[in-house]
Scaffold this motif. Structure first.
Motif, short mmCIF file in Angstrom:
data_model
loop_
_atom_site.label_atom_id
_atom_site.label_comp_id
_atom_site.label_asym_id
_atom_site.label_seq_id
_atom_site.Cartn_x
_atom_site.Cartn_y
_atom_site.Cartn_z
N ASP A 287 0.86 -1.18 0.00
CA ASP A 287 0.00 0.00 0.00
C ASP A 287 0.90 1.24 0.00
O ASP A 287 1.59 1.51 0.98
N PRO A 288 0.93 2.00 -1.12
CA PRO A 288 1.85 3.16 -1.20
C PRO A 288 1.63 4.18 -0.10
O PRO A 288 2.55 4.95 0.23
N SER A 289 0.46 4.17 0.48
CA SER A 289 0.18 5.17 1.51
C SER A 289 0.68 4.74 2.89
O SER A 289 0.61 5.53 3.84
N GLY A 523 3.34 -6.24 5.00
CA GLY A 523 2.95 -5.17 4.09
C GLY A 523 3.89 -4.94 2.92
O GLY A 523 4.02 -3.79 2.45
N VAL A 524 4.54 -5.97 2.42
CA VAL A 524 5.45 -5.85 1.28
C VAL A 524 4.73 -6.32 0.02
O VAL A 524 4.00 -7.32 0.02
#
Length: 553
Positions: A287-289, A523-524
């Protein structure tokens, strides 16, 4: 129960060990202690990386030369139990303690024989020294010239001994002396010959015992290696207690989690590296955020460790993998030509074991530059101990790149020299009336020259330095480990090679799936990791083993 120096106690020598079906390699190596082949045959077991040196001793003292069993047992005991011995390499797939116990047992049998032969030498030789020296001179001349490939030289040696015998008979019949010295001269001629017959019976009984043990070990039904000198009966027996602790120390070093990487030789004891597969991609947030949840290399390794324990299970009941040994290793780099190793020391090491917290710290921090490295190893001992397969996994993180490397190591069977059993001495001769045909003639178990050799060596066995200086020794290849020193490559055996190649694919896939699971939980973005894993799953099916440690640079 532990001894004072922290090594695990044991009761091995007190109870004879019984072999199981997985001890073929162990028993084959142990059989060398009982063999009576020429010592030079040990060179036939050399491989590409390790060579045994035969030190010939004095050229004029061929009667003092040891045979293979005597030299092997003496060298192994001195190297593995000596007071100032150097560190040893683990013998995966074998039990070095059993081999050493058989070497001690063989030495004890020979010492008992030598004690009786020493009595013979004193009674029939030393008391009649002039006659014994003449007979020994003839035997030495015959032993020296008989080693020549020239048949005329061999015939000359036999003629010299026959000539000395004829002169001895003539000397006894027509004695130039009278009185006491006359009778002493006659006895000086006769008593060494009588002693030879006496010694022959002693040597034959011991040779039968040694050969029976040799045959039993090669056949796989181990005879117990009785080592009473390693069992102290009271606190004052310091020599027995020291030997017992040395055997315990050997067993502790065998269980060490420290290994050594010697360049093209691979990890010593595990064999050369035949294959290497690397998965390396950037750590990008799914997730970029949101940022990646912090994790360490040890978290990935621990997940891989848990999943590797499931390798023996499968969806089909088809046999599959046997139970594997899964361990964390601390690997130290050494030079390819290093003649010794140095094990880790300090507060983080106890009884040759690097403590778990130190292993975890190495895994997380020592990934670049100098220092030891961490590997997770999954190992199978197959083919009754003749094949050792090891897959080593290491995880590193440099900047934003996570790399998972899986390498395959294979250690092949023990050299065929150690697998052969004893055979009765014989030779082929031409038939009397049909010279175009041959017949088999059985020879004495102990040749005449062998009786002389054993009798001459016997008094000096109590002081081995002099005997070694005269007759010579063998120098074991360094860094020394019983298993890898005389191991052949497994690639010449079709099924052993198949087993090595087949193990790589399942291990690689389990490693990758376990690692990707950890990445997803933290989260990767695992898209590139999954694509790379799929590519490697196809590449690993290449059936050709390679010399992965030989870089073309």
């Amino acid at each position: 129960m532990t001894v004072g120096n922290g090594y695990a106690d044991f009761f091995g020598p007190q109870v004879p060990r019984t072999a199981d079906a997985s001890q073929t390699a162990t028993l084959a190596l142990a059989s060398a202690a009982y063999r009576d082949n020429p010592v030079e045959e040990i060179k036939k077991a050399d491989n590409d990386w390790h060579q045994t040196t035969v030190n010939p001793g004095r050229s004029w003292a061929t009667l003092f030369r040891p045979n293979l069993g005597e030299a092997f047992a003496h060298a192994v005991v001195g190297r593995m139990l000596g007071g100032k011995r150097a560190p040893l390499i683990q013998s995966f797939g074998t039990e070095p303690q059993v081999v050493v116990e058989h070497c001690l047992a063989a030495n004890r049998i020979r010492k008992e024989r030598d004690a009786r032969l020493t009595v013979v030498m004193v009674v029939c030789g030393l008391l009649f020294l002039p006659g014994m020296l003449v007979w020994l001179l003839g035997a030495q001349i015959r032993a020296t010239v008989s080693k020549s490939t020239n048949k005329q030289a061999g015939a000359l040696g036999t003629a010299v001994l026959v000539g000395i015998g004829a002169l001895a008979v003539l000397f006894v019949i027509k004695m130039p002396f009278d009185g006491f010295w006359g009778w002493y001269a006659r006895l000086s001629v006769v008593m060494p010959v009588a002693g030879w017959f006496w010694a022959k019976r002693i040597c034959e009984s011991t040779a039968k015992d040694l050969r029976e043990r040799w045959a039993s070990l090669v056949a796989g039904s181990s005879v117990g290696a009785k080592v009473p000198e390693a069992v102290p009966s009271n606190p004052n027996e310091t020599a027995a207690e020291q030997l017992r602790q040395s055997l315990a120390k050997l067993g502790a070093e065998q269980q060490s989690n420290s290994a050594f990487y010697a360049g093209p030789k691979g990890i010593l004891g595990m064999g050369t590296r035949w294959g290497s597969w690397q998965l390396a991609e950037d750590l990008v947030p799914a997730d970029p955020s949101r940022e990646i949840h912090p994790f360490r290399s040890w978290d990935v390794i621990r997940s891989i460790h848990d999943q590797l324990r499931m390798l023996e299970r499968g969806p089909l009941n088809t046999g599959g993998f046997p139970k594997a040994s899964i361990r964390h290793w601390v690997v130290t780099p050494i030079a390819e030509g290093a003649k010794g190793v140095s094990r880790p020391e300090g507060t983080d090491v106890e009884a040759y074991q690097v403590k778990p917290h130190a292993v975890q710290e190495i895994c997380n921090k020592q990934q670049f530059g100098a220092g030891d490295r961490h590997y997770l190893g999954v190992q199978w001992v197959l083919w009754d101990g003749q094949l050792v397969l090891t897959m080593m996994i290491t995880v590193t993180v440099l900047h934003a790149t996570l790399r998972i490397e899986v390498t395959g190591h294979a250690l092949g069977p023990v050299n065929g020299l150690f697998m052969g059993g004893p055979s009765a001495p014989s030779k082929q001769v031409a038939k009397a009336f049909k010279p175009w045909e041959t017949r088999k003639v059985m020879l004495p178990l102990i040749p005449p020259g062998e009786v002389v050799r054993l009798a001459v060596r016997a008094p000096l066995t109590w002081y081995s330095p002099a005997l070694n200086w005269l007759g010579g020794t063998i120098s074991l290849p360094e860094p020394f480990g019983l298993r890898h020193a005389w191991a052949d490559q497994p690639w010449r055996h079709r099924f052993m090679a198949d087993d090595a190649l087949r193990a790589a694919t399942p291990v690689l896939r389990v490693v990758h799936s376990a690692a990707i699971k950890v990445l997803e939980e933290n989260g990767v973005n695992t898209e590139k990791f999954g694509a790379r894993s799929a590519f490697l799953s196809g590449a690993v099916q290449d059936p050709s083993p390679r010399k992965a440690d030989l870089y073309d640079a």
